[in-house]
Design a protein around this motif. Structure first.
Motif, short mmCIF file in Angstrom:
data_model
loop_
_atom_site.label_atom_id
_atom_site.label_comp_id
_atom_site.label_asym_id
_atom_site.label_seq_id
_atom_site.Cartn_x
_atom_site.Cartn_y
_atom_site.Cartn_z
N ARG A 122 -6.58 -7.49 -0.84
CA ARG A 122 -6.44 -6.19 -0.08
C ARG A 122 -8.03 -6.28 1.36
O ARG A 122 -7.64 -6.13 1.97
CB ARG A 122 -8.06 -5.31 -0.21
N SER A 166 -8.43 3.78 3.75
CA SER A 166 -7.10 2.89 2.86
C SER A 166 -7.64 2.05 2.12
O SER A 166 -7.56 1.92 0.96
CB SER A 166 -6.14 2.72 3.37
N LEU A 174 -5.59 -2.94 6.41
CA LEU A 174 -5.43 -1.65 6.06
C LEU A 174 -7.17 -0.79 7.00
O LEU A 174 -7.51 -2.09 7.66
CB LEU A 174 -6.04 -1.27 4.70
N PHE A 176 0.78 -1.02 -0.08
CA PHE A 176 0.17 0.00 0.14
C PHE A 176 1.06 1.24 -0.13
O PHE A 176 0.39 1.78 -0.75
CB PHE A 176 -0.69 0.27 0.86
#
Length: 676
Positions: free
Chosen positions: A123, A132, A128, A55
């Motif tokens: 993801r 984000s 996160l 990220f």
């Protein structure tokens, strides 16, 4: 170059306000060239990294890239709308071509997309925070919708389409600017201005002087069909000429461009996997599907037309016969005077621009959100008309800058809008600098600028956009300011219109500019009743434009729409909106929202957002004693979030439930109640 071009250096002014006094036309092209190359180098470093995608080294790095280009672009975009001088008009097509090619270069970078896709596919395992995680999802969606998954042949064709669309869209806007100036109505007999208030006559004379028609009077065209002056001009032939100038402008130059843009957008949508440009657009908006939009618009048409027909009957009664399009606004004013004792022209002395601004728009913001504004004449604007205000939060801390550009001029496009010159994010810092643009006729020297109530509402509306940007509190620039779906962006600005008629706000600003007398309280009630009478016309006028936009952008790839005027007539007829006395708010040749702005297949968003607005207005109104408290809730849970959360989830966080359509139907007289 950085030492000689002020666009390429950080501004030394407070809040990074661009140093407009140092910026010249010749600075823009070299600034864009250098900024684009700098951004490409930053992107290449990200996409060419041999480290696994994270990220931080991919998306956060992308968020930190392009700062220089963003700065140059924001200054240029503002100038292109607000002060497009002949020199800027010449370079605008070059700039837009460069930007279209640059965006393709970034979005079609296969190595970069590979890194973004890898993050997207893992993801849920990245640990996160919610914002984000949303950034990962939004980047993946943006690149995919920009063609990142196309093969090389598809990418090549997409580049061609984007280049042509950018060029033709720019030409459409420039043609309209020229057509608006050429279509202005020049009058040489003062009798032809009968019905206009003295200040409006003086403003027409001042407009003539500024346009080189000394000794005459000039009524300039605004972007929409029905010009304000049609409501008061007594001379029927002058009204007819003025409306015809409005309805027929730019047809030779812009109708071929509109047709071409619709066809090109349809092909691009098909290339990207969508049935139409409308399907492409709405898939990334809160509406979610073309069916949702079609169903809402179809639900509104029959009651709106029925309401408009009742209004037409009332106009025919007082006019002594059927009214034409150029008569509608005029006789509507007569009905309002007869039924409700409301004379729009007589209201103007109560709406002096500076008082409306300070004691209305700014006062409401203080009462609802606690902010204050102080004028800063020491800070430069990009034109002598521009005024700069410093904005302070409730605790006295510095919040940002607000620039106001009120008056029309030949170099400014029509309408009213908000731009951001600087946006704030935790990642990059900074504080917001926002601009509101209007097209109010400049008064004669030494005279006050007096407004119609429609213009008063527009001041509140555009300041609602400004508040949305000023209150932004997000980490990532991607989500900052008004970076929300197109069919949500109008919602906060429409909500802000409610304060124009809030009793203690109205009492402060609506005072006669000569006597200081307040607007009579009973007149306010009559104004609200009179406004309801006109909702049939207003809703039909709007829906006709929204469905015209929808028709142009629902074309499948490869379909020839034929003659643009015949297509327009057919679209209105099939929608049940071919009422000769009520032309669309925008016809094809001057529908700049959809052919030279970001609203293609998105003009429906005004009514879609108004569903949320009417519901929220009812929520505020039900709790008048909690105005300040509710203002903080609205700011904290929705306005400050930008695009960092799902917009409808933010709405539910404020009202505690999903939106309801019933308040909108009541507001517009579409709930079965008599509208005339």
């Amino acid at each position: 170059m950085t030492t000689t071009n002020p666009l390429l250096a950080e501004s030394p002014l407070p809040y990074a306000l661009p140093p407009f006094e140092a910026i010249r036309e010749e600075h823009f092209l070299p600034a864009f060239e250098e900024a684009i190359q700098a951004h490409l180098a930053e992107v290449a470093a990200i996409s060419g990294s041999t480290e696994p995608a994270t990220f931080a080294n991919t998306l956060e790095s992308l968020e930190r890239s392009g700062v220089l280009l963003d700065r140059v672009r924001r200054v240029f975009d503002n100038a292109a709308g607000a002060h497009l001088t002949p020199g800027l008009r010449e370079i605008e097509p070059k700039v837009n071509a460069m930007l279209a090619a640059h965006e393709d270069a970034v979005h079609l970078d296969a190595a970069l997309y590979s890194r973004i896709k890898a993050l997207y596919e893992t993801r849920e395992d990245l640990g996160l925070d919610p914002e984000s995680l949303r950034l990962v999802e939004r980047y993946h969606t943006r690149f995919r919708r920009a063609g990142a998954e196309l093969d090389e042949r598809g990418r090549a064709r997409l580049r061609e389409l984007n280049a042509r669309i950018a060029a033709e869209s720019t030409a459409f806007g420039q043609n309209l600017l020229a057509a608006n100036e050429a279509g202005a109505l020049v009058l040489d007999d003062p009798a032809q201005l009968s019905g206009l208030s003295p200040d409006a006559v003086a403003a027409a004379a001042e407009n003539a002087r500024r346009l080189g028609h000394e000794g005459a009077w000039v009524l300039s065209l605004r972007n929409f069909s029905n010009q304000f002056e049609l409501a008061v001009l007594d001379d029927r032939e002058v009204r007819r000429r003025f409306l015809r100038a409005s309805l027929d402008r730019a047809q030779d130059t812009n109708l071929p461009l509109a047709k071409s843009l619709a066809v090109l957008r349809a092909e691009r949508a098909a290339l990207l996997g969508y049935d139409s440009h409308a399907a492409y657009v709405v898939a990334d908006n809160t509406a979610g599907s073309t069916r949702a939009v079609t169903d809402l618009l179809a639900r509104l048409v029959p009651p709106a037309v029925a309401n408009a027909r009742r209004e037409a009957d009332a106009l025919a009664d007082i006019a002594g016969g059927e009214v034409a399009a150029w008569d509608w606004a005029y006789w509507s004013e007569k009905v309002r005077k007869e039924r409700y004792d409301v004379d729009q022209a007589a209201l103007r002395p109560y709406f002096e621009l500076d008082r409306v601004l300070r004691e209305g728009v700014f006062h409401a913001a203080r009462e609802v959100y606690g902010i204050t504004l102080t004028e800063r004449p020491d800070l430069p604007g990009y034109h002598p008309d521009v005024r700069v205000f410093e904005v302070f939060d409730a605790d006295g801390s510095e919040l940002g800058l607000f620039l106001a550009d009120f008056f029309s001029r030949p170099t400014k496009r029509g309408g009213a809008w908000m731009n951001s010159l600087v946006v704030r994010s935790e990642l990059l810092g900074g504080r917001p600098v926002v601009v509101n643009n209007h097209n109010i006729a400049a008064p004669a020297p030494g005279e006050p600028a007096l407004l119609t109530f429609a213009q008063v509402k527009t001041l509140f509306h555009e300041f609602g956009h400004a508040l949305h940007a000023l209150f932004s509190r997000v980490r990532h620039p991607y989500f900052a300011a008004t970076a929300v779906p197109r069919d949500f962006v109008e919602f906060p600005s429409q909500v802000n219109e409610m304060w124009a008629l809030w009793p203690d706000v109205l009492e402060r600003y609506a005072r006669h500019h000569e006597t200081g007398e307040p607007l009579p309280a009973d007149l306010v009630t009559r104004m609200e009743q009179a406004a309801r009478f006109g909702q049939g016309f207003a809703t039909v006028e709007y829906l006709a434009a929204a469905l015209l936009d929808w028709a142009w952008h629902s074309l499948p790839a490869g379909e020839d729409p034929g003659d643009p005027l015949e297509f327009e007539a057919r679209a209105l007829r099939e929608a049940g909106l071919d009422l000769p006395a009520i032309p669309p708010r925008y016809r094809t040749s001057y529908f700049t929202h959809i052919f030279n702005s970001g609203y293609s297949a998105g003009y429906y968003s005004y009514i879609w957002s108004e569903v949320l607005d009417a519901d929220t207005t009812e929520w505020f109104t039900a709790r008048p004693e909690r105005r300040r408290e509710n203002g903080e809730v609205f700011r904290d849970r929705l306005l400050s979030k930008g695009g960092s959360v799902d917009p409808l989830a933010a709405f539910a966080q404020v009202l505690g439930r999903p939106p309801r359509v019933e308040p909108l139907l009541t507001r517009r007289g579409l709930d079965g109640a008599e509208g005339a």
